[in-house]
Design a protein around this motif. Structure first.
Motif, PDB file in Angstrom:
ATOM      1  N   SER A 268      33.601  37.842  16.592  1.00 48.28           N
ATOM      2  CA  SER A 268      34.117  38.107  15.250  1.00 48.28           C
ATOM      3  C   SER A 268      34.790  39.472  15.189  1.00 48.28           C
ATOM      4  O   SER A 268      35.842  39.633  14.567  1.00 48.28           O
ATOM      5  CB  SER A 268      32.968  38.038  14.244  1.00 48.28           C
ATOM      6  N   TYR A 269      34.188  40.464  15.847  1.00 54.99           N
ATOM      7  CA  TYR A 269      34.769  41.805  15.866  1.00 54.99           C
ATOM      8  C   TYR A 269      36.118  41.800  16.560  1.00 54.99           C
ATOM      9  O   TYR A 269      37.096  42.389  16.082  1.00 54.99           O
ATOM     10  CB  TYR A 269      33.816  42.773  16.564  1.00 54.99           C
TER      11      TYR A 269
ATOM     12  N   SER B 103      38.688  40.148  14.336  1.00 56.82           N
ATOM     13  CA  SER B 103      39.067  41.048  13.250  1.00 56.82           C
ATOM     14  C   SER B 103      40.007  42.136  13.748  1.00 56.82           C
ATOM     15  O   SER B 103      40.998  42.465  13.102  1.00 56.82           O
ATOM     16  CB  SER B 103      37.812  41.665  12.635  1.00 56.82           C
TER      17      SER B 103
ATOM     18  N   LYS C  90      43.436  40.722  14.285  1.00 59.15           N
ATOM     19  CA  LYS C  90      44.163  40.528  13.027  1.00 59.15           C
ATOM     20  C   LYS C  90      44.729  41.851  12.521  1.00 59.15           C
ATOM     21  O   LYS C  90      45.866  41.914  12.055  1.00 59.15           O
ATOM     22  CB  LYS C  90      43.242  39.911  11.975  1.00 59.15           C
TER      23      LYS C  90
END
Length: 211
Positions: free
Chosen positions: A18-19, A22, A25
């Motif tokens: 997830s990190y 992120s 992005k």
């Protein structure tokens, strides 16, 4: 497993993924931002330098810069006006800049159904003098903004438009310079206009104060 200040932090694979997602992005958004700035600066390169020189000469002759912003670009125009009026990169005297904003009474009259083309005209007519310059941060390309430009031209003011709206509506309007921003999301165009406004301010500071 990450270790911070004596505390062991368990980081699962899902959290790590997830990190990374992120971060990816954020990097992509940063790239989009930079690409928009580069494209916009390329479009404005031939306008900014002579405009900065012209504004510096106008300020030296005690003429003013009038700034108008419409739609989503109004707060950007306000921020640029503040940068000119006070200081951006150095201590210096305030420059004669006026942000044009309709009064509450005018807005109420327009909201009640009166001629929306008159939204900015009263402010232009009340403030503008021959030899002043009007810089428009256009986010709407509506009749009110176009009417303000035409009124300023009638008063022998130079008019520069940075257009983030419908450029086709400016086709038959007399301006000194019309810059059409790259096709991008409104937020990206707002970022670009703020950047261009600050670049212009810094260039004028350089012309006037040798920075």
């Amino acid at each position: 497993t990450p270790f911070f200040y004596g505390v062991t932090v368990a980081c699962s694979f899902e959290e790590s993924s997830s990190y990374i997602t992120s971060e990816s992005k954020l990097f992509n958004l940063f790239q989009e931002h930079n690409q928009c700035l580069e494209e916009g600066l390329a479009l404005c390169a031939d306008v900014l330098d002579p405009l900065a020189a012209s504004l510096a000469e106008s300020f030296a002759q005690e003429q003013r810069l009038l700034i108008l912003g419409s739609g989503m670009m109004a707060p950007i125009a306000t921020a640029v006006a503040q940068a000119f009026a006070y200081q951006l990169n150095t201590e210096r005297p305030p420059l004669p800049v006026i942000y044009l904003e309709p009064g509450a009474g005018v807005r109420s009259a327009v909201a009640a159904g009166d001629d929306s083309a008159q939204l900015y005209n009263g402010a232009v007519q009340a403030v503008a003098r021959e030899g002043d310059q009007l810089l428009i941060f256009d986010g709407t390309s509506d009749v009110a903004v176009i009417g303000a430009a035409q009124t300023a031209r009638d008063l022998d003011c130079a008019v520069t438009v940075l257009c983030a709206g419908d450029s086709a509506r400016w086709a038959e309007v007399e301006t000194d310079s019309l810059v059409v921003l790259p096709d991008a999301a409104a937020g990206r165009r707002a970022e670009l206009l703020l950047f261009l406004g600050h670049v212009l301010c810094q260039m004028v500071e350089g012309e006037l104060f040798g920075l």
